[in-house]
Design a protein around this motif. Structure first.
Motif, PDB file in Angstrom:
ATOM      1  N   ASN A   3       0.840  -1.114   0.067  1.00 45.55           N
ATOM      2  CA  ASN A   3       0.026  -0.153   0.090  1.00 45.55           C
ATOM      3  C   ASN A   3       0.786   1.187  -0.101  1.00 45.55           C
ATOM      4  N   GLN A   4       0.261   2.156  -0.824  1.00 44.10           N
ATOM      5  CA  GLN A   4       1.049   3.593  -0.742  1.00 44.10           C
ATOM      6  C   GLN A   4       0.106   4.650  -0.428  1.00 44.10           C
ATOM      7  N   SER A   5       0.535   5.610  -0.039  1.00 46.83           N
ATOM      8  CA  SER A   5      -0.085   6.941   0.167  1.00 46.83           C
ATOM      9  C   SER A   5       0.373   8.174  -0.814  1.00 46.83           C
ATOM     10  N   LEU A  38       0.915   7.180  -9.227  1.00 45.53           N
ATOM     11  CA  LEU A  38       0.049   7.710  -8.117  1.00 45.53           C
ATOM     12  C   LEU A  38      -0.119   9.234  -8.093  1.00 45.53           C
ATOM     13  N   GLU A  49      -4.944   5.899  -3.051  1.00 48.28           N
ATOM     14  CA  GLU A  49      -3.863   5.262  -2.727  1.00 48.28           C
ATOM     15  C   GLU A  49      -4.112   3.884  -3.568  1.00 48.28           C
ATOM     16  N   HIS A  88      -8.397   9.995   3.390  1.00 50.21           N
ATOM     17  CA  HIS A  88      -8.401  10.765   2.347  1.00 50.21           C
ATOM     18  C   HIS A  88      -9.527  11.787   2.391  1.00 50.21           C
TER      19      HIS A  88
END
Length: 341
Positions: A3-5, A38, A49, A88
Motif C-alpha cells: 500500500n502506498q499513500s 500515483l 492510494e 483521504h
C-alpha cells in the motif's frame, strides 16, 4: 500487496492537466513509475492510494479532456486495486461523482456496503465524499471515467447515496447511449467548439442520470436506509463524546469517514445542523447538572467546562438565549424550590 499513500515524488511529478493531455508511466524511469502513477491519478481524479502489480512492471496511461462542466479520461493500466480511504475523505473538500465506463477487462467497485461487477459496456457511479475501492482482475484494464461535480448530477437525480456501486448495464438504452456518446466525444473532442462544450456536458450528465434512474432503488419511495444509518451512528458518536472539548463537525466527519460537506448534507432535513446540535446537547446537559443536588458544590463554570465548553461568558450567553435565564439564575431558582431530603 504494498500500500502506498499519495505524495509528490521529489524527482518527477505529474503536471496539472491542461484542457487536453496525455500522461503515461513510460515517460519516466522505471524506478519512478509507481510514484509517478500515483501522482497522475491523484491529480486527475481525487486523492487515492493503490497497490503495485505483482510480478509485472507497472504500466499506466491517462488521456484527459475537459468538456464544459465535466472531465473525461481514458485510462489503461495494470494496477490491481485503488482505494479512497476515510483519511483521504476527511482531509479533502473534494465533492465529485465519478462514473466508470468499462471498456475492457472486468472491474469491481465497492462503496456504501455494495459491490458492483462491471463488464465491458456497463457503467457504475462512485462518490468521492465517502470511501470506495476499485479492483481489477485482468492483467490490464481499460476504462473511461467521467468526473463531474455532485451538484450537477443532483439536479437530475436524487438519492445518489443509494445508487453508488450499482451496475448500470450496457444492454439498457441509457447505458448503450452513454457509451456511444462518450466514445464519439473522445474521438471528436478536439473539434468541439468551446461554445458547444457546456451543452454537450449537460447532455452527458442527463444521460448518466437516465441510467441511474433506471435502477430499481432509484424508483423506491422509501427513505434512504443509508442516510438513516449515517445519521444514527453520527448522533451516537456525538453523544458518547459530548464532554470532549475538541469535538467538532470536522472531527466527527473524520471519525465517520465522510467529508464535512457530506456530513452537512446529511443534516439538511434535520431540525438543527450538526454544529448547533452539539451546542444544544451540551447546553441541555448543563441545564440538568445545574439543578442536580449532588452537584451543588460544583461551580457553574466547572459544570460548563465538564461538558466541553471552554469560555464561561459565551456559555452563559448561549444558555440564556436558549432558556431565558442565566445559568446562575436557573440554578438558584430550581434549587430554591427543591424539598429538603
Amino acid at each position: 500487496m504494498e500500500n502506498q499513500s499519495p505524495s509528490m515524488n521529489a524527482h518527477q511529478t505529474a503536471p496539472v492537466c491542461p484542457p487536453r493531455s496525455r500522461m503515461a508511466t513510460g515517460e519516466v524511469p522505471e524506478n519512478q513509475r509507481f510514484e509517478y502513477w500515483l501522482d497522475m491519478i491523484c491529480s486527475t481524479y481525487v486523492q487515492l492510494e493503490c497497490d503495485r502489480p505483482q510480478e509485472r512492471a507497472l504500466f499506466g496511461e491517462i488521456e484527459f479532456s475537459r468538456i464544459g462542466g465535466l472531465d473525461l479520461t481514458e485510462l489503461r493500466a495494470n494496477v490491481p486495486r485503488v482505494r479512497r480511504t476515510p483519511l483521504h475523505v476527511s482531509r479533502s473538500g473534494e465533492d465529485y461523482c465519478l462514473v466508470q465506463l468499462q471498456q475492457a477487462g472486468k472491474g469491481v467497485v465497492c462503496q456504501d456496503g455494495r459491490i458492483a461487477v462491471v463488464n465491458p459496456g456497463d457503467f457504475v457511479l462512485y462518490d468521492c465524499t465517502r470511501p470506495y475501492e476499485l479492483m481489477f482482475d485482468d492483467e490490464e484494464h481499460h476504462v473511461m471515467v467521467l468526473r463531474l461535480p455532485r451538484a450537477h448530477l443532483e439536479q437530475h437525480v436524487t438519492g445518489l447515496e443509494e445508487l453508488t456501486a450499482t451496475t448500470v448495464s450496457g444492454d439498457g438504452a441509457a447505458g448503450h447511449l452513454l457509451l456511444s456518446m462518450v466514445s464519439t466525444l473522445r474521438n471528436q473532442a478536439d473539434r468541439l467548439h468551446p461554445a458547444s462544450a457546456q451543452g454537450v456536458s449537460d447532455a452527458i450528465t442527463q444521460m448518466i442520470a437516465a441510467g441511474l434512474r433506471s435502477l430499481p432503488q432509484a424508483n423506491s419511495r422509501r427513505p434512504s436506509n443509508l442516510h438513516a444509518y449515517h445519521l444514527a451512528r453520527i448522533k451516537a458518536y456525538v453523544k458518547e463524546r459530548l464532554r470532549d472539548p475538541v469535538l467538532s463537525v470536522a472531527s466527527v466527519a473524520q471519525a465517520a469517514g465522510l467529508s464535512p460537506d457530506h456530513l452537512s448534507r446529511l443534516f439538511r432535513g434535520e431540525p438543527l445542523p450538526l454544529s448547533r446540535l452539539i451546542w444544544q446537547w451540551r447546553l441541555e446537559a448543563c441545564h440538568r447538572d445545574l439543578v442536580d443536588p449532588r452537584l451543588a458544590s460544583r461551580s457553574v463554570s466547572d459544570i460548563a467546562f465538564s461538558w466541553g465548553f471552554n469560555e464561561a461568558a459565551h456559555f452563559s450567553r448561549s444558555f440564556k438565549e436558549l432558556y431565558g435565564l442565566t445559568p446562575r439564575e436557573w440554578r438558584q431558582q430550581a434549587l430554591a424550590v427543591q424539598p429538603l431530603a
